[in-house]
Design an enzyme around this catalytic site. Sequence first.
Site, PDB file in Angstrom:
ATOM      1  N   LYS A 272      41.569  13.930  17.132  1.00 22.66           N
ATOM      2  CA  LYS A 272      40.258  13.271  17.193  1.00 22.66           C
ATOM      3  C   LYS A 272      40.431  11.850  16.696  1.00 22.66           C
ATOM      4  CE  LYS A 272      35.965  14.335  18.166  1.00 22.66           C
ATOM      5  NZ  LYS A 272      35.427  15.393  19.044  1.00 22.66           N
TER       6      LYS A 272
ATOM      7  N   ASP B 153      33.062  11.192  22.766  1.00 22.71           N
ATOM      8  CA  ASP B 153      32.302  11.955  21.762  1.00 22.71           C
ATOM      9  C   ASP B 153      31.079  11.087  21.448  1.00 22.71           C
ATOM     10  OD1 ASP B 153      32.727  14.470  19.840  1.00 22.71           O
ATOM     11  OD2 ASP B 153      31.917  12.892  18.586  1.00 22.71           O
TER      12      ASP B 153
HETATM   13  P1  NDP Z   1      26.059  11.103  22.397  1.00 21.47           P
HETATM   14  O1  NDP Z   1      26.466   9.850  21.752  1.00 21.47           O
HETATM   15  O2  NDP Z   1      25.928  11.153  23.873  1.00 21.47           O
HETATM   16  O3  NDP Z   1      24.684  11.596  21.773  1.00 21.47           O
HETATM   17  C1  NDP Z   1      24.539  11.842  20.419  1.00 21.47           C
HETATM   18  C2  NDP Z   1      23.101  12.273  20.142  1.00 21.47           C
HETATM   19  O4  NDP Z   1      23.014  12.764  18.820  1.00 21.47           O
HETATM   20  C3  NDP Z   1      22.120  11.113  20.231  1.00 21.47           C
HETATM   21  O5  NDP Z   1      20.870  11.612  20.608  1.00 21.47           O
HETATM   22  C4  NDP Z   1      22.091  10.607  18.799  1.00 21.47           C
HETATM   23  O6  NDP Z   1      20.934   9.910  18.436  1.00 21.47           O
HETATM   24  C5  NDP Z   1      22.160  11.912  18.036  1.00 21.47           C
HETATM   25  N1  NDP Z   1      22.768  11.691  16.721  1.00 21.47           N
HETATM   26  C6  NDP Z   1      23.978  11.154  16.461  1.00 21.47           C
HETATM   27  N2  NDP Z   1      24.178  11.070  15.140  1.00 21.47           N
HETATM   28  C7  NDP Z   1      23.060  11.549  14.576  1.00 21.47           C
HETATM   29  C8  NDP Z   1      22.644  11.726  13.244  1.00 21.47           C
HETATM   30  N3  NDP Z   1      23.440  11.375  12.221  1.00 21.47           N
HETATM   31  N4  NDP Z   1      21.431  12.284  13.021  1.00 21.47           N
HETATM   32  C9  NDP Z   1      20.614  12.632  14.057  1.00 21.47           C
HETATM   33  N5  NDP Z   1      20.956  12.487  15.349  1.00 21.47           N
HETATM   34  C10 NDP Z   1      22.151  11.964  15.601  1.00 21.47           C
HETATM   35  O7  NDP Z   1      27.099  12.199  21.877  1.00 21.47           O
HETATM   36  P2  NDP Z   1      27.445  13.629  22.492  1.00 21.47           P
HETATM   37  O8  NDP Z   1      26.252  14.214  23.138  1.00 21.47           O
HETATM   38  O9  NDP Z   1      28.693  13.489  23.257  1.00 21.47           O
HETATM   39  O10 NDP Z   1      27.821  14.446  21.165  1.00 21.47           O
HETATM   40  C11 NDP Z   1      26.861  15.233  20.459  1.00 21.47           C
HETATM   41  C12 NDP Z   1      27.573  16.291  19.643  1.00 21.47           C
HETATM   42  O11 NDP Z   1      28.344  17.127  20.503  1.00 21.47           O
HETATM   43  C13 NDP Z   1      28.592  15.750  18.613  1.00 21.47           C
HETATM   44  O12 NDP Z   1      28.593  16.625  17.500  1.00 21.47           O
HETATM   45  C14 NDP Z   1      29.922  15.876  19.338  1.00 21.47           C
HETATM   46  O13 NDP Z   1      31.000  15.953  18.445  1.00 21.47           O
HETATM   47  C15 NDP Z   1      29.708  17.178  20.075  1.00 21.47           C
HETATM   48  N6  NDP Z   1      30.560  17.427  21.223  1.00 21.47           N
HETATM   49  C16 NDP Z   1      30.634  16.538  22.258  1.00 21.47           C
HETATM   50  C17 NDP Z   1      31.407  16.832  23.352  1.00 21.47           C
HETATM   51  C18 NDP Z   1      31.421  15.963  24.561  1.00 21.47           C
HETATM   52  O14 NDP Z   1      32.020  16.374  25.553  1.00 21.47           O
HETATM   53  N7  NDP Z   1      30.787  14.812  24.551  1.00 21.47           N
HETATM   54  C19 NDP Z   1      32.224  18.044  23.414  1.00 21.47           C
HETATM   55  C20 NDP Z   1      32.008  18.948  22.314  1.00 21.47           C
HETATM   56  C21 NDP Z   1      31.222  18.616  21.267  1.00 21.47           C
HETATM   57  P3  NDP Z   1      20.937   8.301  18.408  1.00 21.47           P
HETATM   58  O15 NDP Z   1      20.810   7.880  19.834  1.00 21.47           O
HETATM   59  O16 NDP Z   1      19.775   7.946  17.555  1.00 21.47           O
HETATM   60  O17 NDP Z   1      22.234   7.896  17.784  1.00 21.47           O
HETATM   61  O1  2IT Z   2      34.465  17.752  20.516  1.00 19.06           O
HETATM   62  C1  2IT Z   2      34.934  17.814  21.660  1.00 19.06           C
HETATM   63  O2  2IT Z   2      35.402  18.859  22.124  1.00 19.06           O
HETATM   64  C2  2IT Z   2      34.901  16.602  22.480  1.00 19.06           C
HETATM   65  N1  2IT Z   2      34.367  15.586  22.056  1.00 19.06           N
HETATM   66  C3  2IT Z   2      35.545  16.588  23.832  1.00 19.06           C
HETATM   67  C4  2IT Z   2      37.017  16.424  23.708  1.00 19.06           C
HETATM   68  C5  2IT Z   2      37.756  16.229  25.006  1.00 19.06           C
HETATM   69  O3  2IT Z   2      38.957  15.940  24.904  1.00 19.06           O
HETATM   70  O4  2IT Z   2      37.185  16.367  26.085  1.00 19.06           O
END
Ligand code: NDP
Ligand code: 2IT
Length: 451
Positions: A130, A170
Site C-alpha cells: 500500500k 484508493d
Molecule cells: P474515494 O476517494 O473515491 O471516496 C472516499 C469517500 O469516503 C468520500 O466520500 C470521502 O468523503 C469519504 N471519506 C474519506 N475520508 C473520510 C473521513 N475521514 N471521514 C468521513 N468520510 C471520509 O475512495 P474509495 O471509494 O476508493 O475508498 C473508500 C474506502 O474503500 C477506503 O477505506 C478504501 O481503502 C476502501 N477500498 C477501496 C478500494 C478501491 O478499489 N477503490 C478497494 C477496497 C477498499 P470526502 O469527499 O469528504 O473526502
Molecule cells: O484496498 C484495496 O483493496 C484497494 N484499494 C485496491 C487495491 C488494488 O490493487 O486494486
Amino acid sequence: MAISDHVDFDKFLTGLKRRNPGQPEFVQAVREVAQDVFDFISDKEEYHAAQILRRIAEPDRVISFRVCWEDDNHNIRVQRGWRVQNNNAIGPYKGGLRFHPSVTESILKFLAFEQTFKNSLTGLPMGGGKGGANFNPKGKSDAEIMRFCQSFMTELYRHVGPDIDVPAGDIGVGAKEIGYMFGQYKRITGRWEGVLTGKGREYGGSLLRPEATGYGAVYFLENMLKTRGDSVEGKTVLVSGSGNVATHAAEKAVQMGGKVLTLSDSSGFVHDPDGFGQDKIDWVKDLKVNRRGRISEYCREFSKAQFFEKQKPWKVAADIALPCATQNEIDAKDGNILVGNGIMAVSEGANMPSSLEAIEAFQESGVLYGPGKASNAGGVAVSGLEMSQNSERQSWDSDRLNVTLENIMVDIHERCIEYGKLTDGSINYVKGANVAGFKKVADAMLAYGVV
Ligand code: NDP
Ligand code: 2IT
C-alpha cells in the site's frame, strides 16, 4: 485459546506495540488477525518455529520519500510519500495508493498488512502493499494534481514494476490520478507495461474495475444473507461515503432490489427517504467525480432529502449497513446503535471501518458481519484480472469479468466458512478470513525457508 497461548498472545502484543510506537491503526489491524492466527497455529509447531506471524507483521520494507511540487501560485509545496511493501510470498506486491491529509505511516502499514490477507483470499497470485501521500486533492486544480502525481511517480517508479509491485487507486486516487502516474512512469522508463491497475479503458484498463469493489461487497453480502435463506431484495440499506466504492455498492444494492437510504462524505450524511435510485446515484457520481462537489449539495437538487452535518448515517434504522468511506468510521457507540436498531448484516466496502468494539457488538448479537479483507476484495481481484489482461495483451469482455468477479466472491465466502464455522453452526467471518488468508501466505513462506 489455551492459557499458555494467551500468555504468548499478550507477549506478542506487547512486543508489537513496543516495536511500532505511535502506530495505533497498524497495531489494531495486526491484533485482530493475530488473535485468530494464534488459535489456528496453537497445535502447528512449524508456524511457531519459523516465526511466521512475527514475520508477516514486519513489512518487507517501508519506503518513505519527499514529494515536491509547485502550486498554481508558484509556491513550492512539500509532501511525504510512502510505499509499504508488506509481503510478496505469493506474488508481486499489490495494493492501492491513498492521497489524503490524514495519511501516515501507521495507516499505510495497516492497509498493506490487511491487503496481504485480502489478496491471498482472492486466490490470485498477489502479495500485499500500500502507498500514498499526505497530499490533499480537495480544492486543487487539475494542473496541480498532475504535477503532484508526476512528482510522486518520479520517485515511486524505481520501486515498482509489473513483476515487482503494482499499485492502484484508493481514497483520493481515481482514474485521473492513475492516468497521470502511468503517463509519468512511461515517460521515465520508456516502457508501456502493466505497472498500475485502475487504468483508463484506452490504455490497458479493465472493464468492471471501477465497479468491482462496491459490486463485490454486495455480492459478498448476498452470499452471507443466503446462509439464512434471505437476500438483498426488499432490504433497506445504509451506505457511507460517496466515492468510488460507496456509489458502486449503492448501485449494485439497488440492482438487487435493495433501497439505499443514505450516502455521506466527510462533512456529513444525506438521508433520502425515497431511496437513491440509479438516476440519483448517477447524479452523485457526476457531483463527486466531475464537479468535485459536496454531498450536501444533493438536497438542493432532491428536496425531500435531508443533510445531517458532521454526522454519520448509522443512526438511521435499516436492515443492512455498507460502510464504504474510511477506517474506524463505526466506533463502539455506532456499533451499538446499529445493533439496537436491529441491523441484520454489515458488509464492509472500506478497509477496517469497524472498531474492534463494534465488531464484538455485531458478533455477540448474531449480526452477519463481513470484514473488509473478505467483502471488499472484489476490487483488487479485478485488478489482478487487469494484470492478467495486460500480460496477455488482451481485453476480456464484461460478461467474462462479471462472472469471474461473482465466482471469486463466492469462493472467498466459502473459504470464510471453511475456516470460520463455529461448533454451533454460525460463521465467524473474521476468523475465517484471517485464517484462510494467513494459511496460503504462511505455507509459501515455509516453503522458502528463512528469507
Ligand atoms: P474515494 O476517494 O473515491 O471516496 C472516499 C469517500 O469516503 C468520500 O466520500 C470521502 O468523503 C469519504 N471519506 C474519506 N475520508 C473520510 C473521513 N475521514 N471521514 C468521513 N468520510 C471520509 O475512495 P474509495 O471509494 O476508493 O475508498 C473508500 C474506502 O474503500 C477506503 O477505506 C478504501 O481503502 C476502501 N477500498 C477501496 C478500494 C478501491 O478499489 N477503490 C478497494 C477496497 C477498499 P470526502 O469527499 O469528504 O473526502
Ligand atoms: O484496498 C484495496 O483493496 C484497494 N484499494 C485496491 C487495491 C488494488 O490493487 O486494486
